[in-house]
Write an enzyme that holds these catalytic residues in place. Structure first.
Site, PDB file in Angstrom:
ATOM      1  N   LYS A   1      -3.575   7.389  -3.563  1.00 50.57           N
ATOM      2  CA  LYS A   1      -2.622   7.524  -3.278  1.00 50.57           C
ATOM      3  C   LYS A   1      -1.875   8.689  -3.772  1.00 50.57           C
ATOM      4  O   LYS A   1      -1.235   8.004  -4.678  1.00 50.57           O
ATOM      5  CB  LYS A   1      -1.962   6.864  -2.459  1.00 50.57           C
TER       6      LYS A   1
ATOM      7  N   ASP B   1      -5.280  11.499  -2.355  1.00 46.43           N
ATOM      8  CA  ASP B   1      -5.269  12.518  -1.008  1.00 46.43           C
ATOM      9  C   ASP B   1      -3.316  12.254  -0.784  1.00 46.43           C
ATOM     10  O   ASP B   1      -2.336  11.077  -1.961  1.00 46.43           O
ATOM     11  CB  ASP B   1      -5.406  11.308  -0.259  1.00 46.43           C
TER      12      ASP B   1
ATOM     13  N   GLU C   1      -7.433  16.138  -0.918  1.00 43.65           N
ATOM     14  CA  GLU C   1      -7.052  15.380   0.706  1.00 43.65           C
ATOM     15  C   GLU C   1      -5.570  16.106   0.811  1.00 43.65           C
ATOM     16  O   GLU C   1      -4.856  15.404  -0.093  1.00 43.65           O
ATOM     17  CB  GLU C   1      -7.414  14.290   0.860  1.00 43.65           C
TER      18      GLU C   1
ATOM     19  N   LYS D   1     -10.914  10.857  12.301  1.00 43.64           N
ATOM     20  CA  LYS D   1     -10.304  10.255  12.753  1.00 43.64           C
ATOM     21  C   LYS D   1     -10.456  10.155  14.420  1.00 43.64           C
ATOM     22  O   LYS D   1     -10.017  10.955  14.889  1.00 43.64           O
ATOM     23  CB  LYS D   1      -9.130  10.821  12.156  1.00 43.64           C
TER      24      LYS D   1
ATOM     25  N   LYS E   1     -10.344   6.665  -3.566  1.00 45.97           N
ATOM     26  CA  LYS E   1      -9.101   7.486  -3.228  1.00 45.97           C
ATOM     27  C   LYS E   1      -8.049   7.084  -3.493  1.00 45.97           C
ATOM     28  O   LYS E   1      -7.389   6.317  -3.057  1.00 45.97           O
ATOM     29  CB  LYS E   1      -8.587   7.499  -1.581  1.00 45.97           C
TER      30      LYS E   1
ATOM     31  N   HIS F   1       0.880  -0.761   0.067  1.00 46.97           N
ATOM     32  CA  HIS F   1       0.041  -0.250  -0.323  1.00 46.97           C
ATOM     33  C   HIS F   1       1.097   1.165   0.015  1.00 46.97           C
ATOM     34  O   HIS F   1       2.040   1.605   0.966  1.00 46.97           O
ATOM     35  CB  HIS F   1      -1.001   0.543   1.418  1.00 46.97           C
TER      36      HIS F   1
ATOM     37  N   ASP G   1      -6.413  16.754   6.902  1.00 47.56           N
ATOM     38  CA  ASP G   1      -6.765  15.391   7.691  1.00 47.56           C
ATOM     39  C   ASP G   1      -5.268  15.436   8.380  1.00 47.56           C
ATOM     40  O   ASP G   1      -5.858  15.440   9.906  1.00 47.56           O
ATOM     41  CB  ASP G   1      -6.807  14.112   6.476  1.00 47.56           C
TER      42      ASP G   1
ATOM     43  N   GLU H   1     -13.886   5.945   4.526  1.00 47.55           N
ATOM     44  CA  GLU H   1     -13.008   5.014   4.134  1.00 47.55           C
ATOM     45  C   GLU H   1     -13.054   3.707   4.709  1.00 47.55           C
ATOM     46  O   GLU H   1     -11.854   3.955   4.982  1.00 47.55           O
ATOM     47  CB  GLU H   1     -11.490   5.854   3.679  1.00 47.55           C
TER      48      GLU H   1
HETATM   49  C1  MUC Z   1      -5.062   8.730   4.688  1.00 49.03           C
HETATM   50  O1  MUC Z   1      -4.034   9.814   4.766  1.00 49.03           O
HETATM   51  O2  MUC Z   1      -6.199   8.995   4.909  1.00 49.03           O
HETATM   52  C2  MUC Z   1      -6.507   6.349   4.563  1.00 49.03           C
HETATM   53  C3  MUC Z   1      -6.549   5.538   3.364  1.00 49.03           C
HETATM   54  C4  MUC Z   1      -5.796   4.948   3.337  1.00 49.03           C
HETATM   55  O3  MUC Z   1      -5.179   4.212   2.391  1.00 49.03           O
HETATM   56  O4  MUC Z   1      -4.323   5.479   4.028  1.00 49.03           O
HETATM   57  C5  MUC Z   1      -5.028   6.011   5.043  1.00 49.03           C
HETATM   58  C6  MUC Z   1      -4.551   7.346   5.494  1.00 49.03           C
HETATM   59 MG    MG Z   2      -5.269  11.297   4.381  1.00 48.96          MG
END
Ligand code: MUC
Ligand code: MG
Length: 369
Positions: free
Chosen positions: A165, A194, A220, A269, A163, A18, A245, A323
């Site tokens: 990354k 994000d 994000e 969170k 989402k 991941h 976040d 999420e």
């Molecule tokens: C984050 O920064 O949001 C949430 C989903 C994911 O894949 O990583 C987290 C952390």
């Molecule tokens: Mg995040």
């Protein structure tokens, strides 16, 4: 009476690497907290972070050590049926350590809700929804693999919000990756990104303009957590939703950011907020300031995910979904029965407390010795 507080570290491999801008995860470490009460009731809590100390200032090991050494001893002998009083003592005596406090508060509230034989949501004001839409994070690091994974999730009717990354590669490469995925999925899915703080404000201006034009729904934490002014400027500049976040470490940050009109959406969170009740306060600030809510994750296992689900089930408005897919990223489970994901939604457990049961044999086999 609170008789004993125990902590466990559990390392669980992920189903695939991941990849985030701050870390590549091949395992996730769950910190589990068990509160044993004199009346025989047992409560569970959990905290997770990402990549040791890559994401935040608490590591799984620090969470465990600080609970064992400093926090648990404060509570021994206290009345287990008064979780708020117990947490007030902890919050007065212990600086920082939001994740540790969250795990403990979860366990105390789980125990008390079990004692009263109600779902935990009913101690938090009461639930208004029994199922929560759940996004999936595409983070394999490879565009075609991500598209195949998204198609599979759509076919399974498990997720239709994705989402992505980004932030590790040059802005142009990241934008190309995101827009290729959006083009492949079209209107069948909501695509969001994000950046995990990786962009400078100039990078963000350039990147967000193109993401917005390409039909991306939400961006994000594009810039550093402590650069609230930049987040606010991006929010004013663009129509696409800007979500805070890492900028949110609880109710005070929620208030400070709301005062400067700093974001369109808050990722709520429980760990980052320092517990379930502070997370509710973050949500209340957002509601009063007209900021949308999103149920965020630190990639928790079943216990932490159930705890967040109990919190989110009480939100009258949850405009940006959740999420809460953590358990689905992990190869093993400490629960007797896994959480139920159906028709793009996580079903909020209905049993007493968190509504999940821990399998002691599995825990014993999986825990770090
Ligand atoms: C984050 O920064 O949001 C949430 C989903 C994911 O894949 O990583 C987290 C952390
Ligand atoms: Mg995040």
């Amino acid at each position: 009476m609170i008789e004993k507080i125990e902590t466990f570290l559990v390392d669980v491999p992920t189903i695939r690497p991941h990849k985030l801008s701050v870390a590549t995860m091949n395992t996730q470490t769950l910190v589990l907290v068990r509160v044993l009460c004199a009346d025989g009731i047992v409560g569970w809590g959990e905290a997770t972070t990402i990549g040791g100390l890559n994401y935040g200032e608490e590591s799984p090991e620090s969470i465990k050590t600080n609970i064992d050494t400093y926090i648990a001893p404060l509570l021994s002998g206290m009345d287990a049926s008064q979780p708020a009083k117990a947490m007030a003592k902890v919050r007065k005596a212990i600086q920082g350590n939001r994740f540790a406090k969250c795990a403990l508060e979860t366990a105390l509230l789980d125990a008390q809700a079990r004692r009263l034989q109600v779902p935990l949501s009913e101690l938090l004001g009461g639930r208004v929804r029994d199922a929560l839409p759940v996004a999936w994070t595409l983070a394999s690091g490879d565009t075609s693999k991500d598209i195949a994974e998204a198609e599979n999730m759509l076919d399974l009717r498990r997720h239709r919000i994705f989402k992505l990354k980004i932030g590790l590669r040059p802005v142009d490469d990241d934008v190309a990756h995101v827009l290729a995925i959006k083009r492949a999925l079209g209107e069948r899915a909501s695509v969001r990104v994000d950046v995990n703080q990786a962009w400078s404000e100039m990078d963000a201006v350039r990147g967000i303009a193109r993401l917005e034009a390409g039909g991306i729904d939400l961006v994000e934490q594009p810039v550093k957590a402590d650069n609230r002014a930049a987040l606010a400027r991006l929010k004013q500049r663009f129509d696409v939703a800007i979500m805070a976040d890492e900028a949110l470490h609880g109710p005070n940050d929620a208030m400070a950011l709301a005062r400067i009109d700093g974001a369109d959406v808050y990722a709520v969170k429980i760990t980052q907020s320092g517990g379930l009740l502070p997370a509710l306060e973050v949500a209340t600030v957002a509601r009063l300031a007209g900021i949308g809510l999103y149920g965020g994750t630190m990639l928790e296992g079943g216990i932490g995910t159930a705890a967040t689900a109990q919190v989110c089930s009480t939100f009258p408005e949850l405009a940006w979904d959740t999420e809460l897919f953590g358990p689905l990223l992990l190869t093993q489970e400490v629960l007797r029965e896994p959480l139920v994901y159906r028709d793009f939604m996580l079903q909020v457990p209905t049993g007493p407390g968190l509504g999940v049961e821990i399998d002691d044999d599995k825990l014993h086999a999986m825990q770090r010795h």
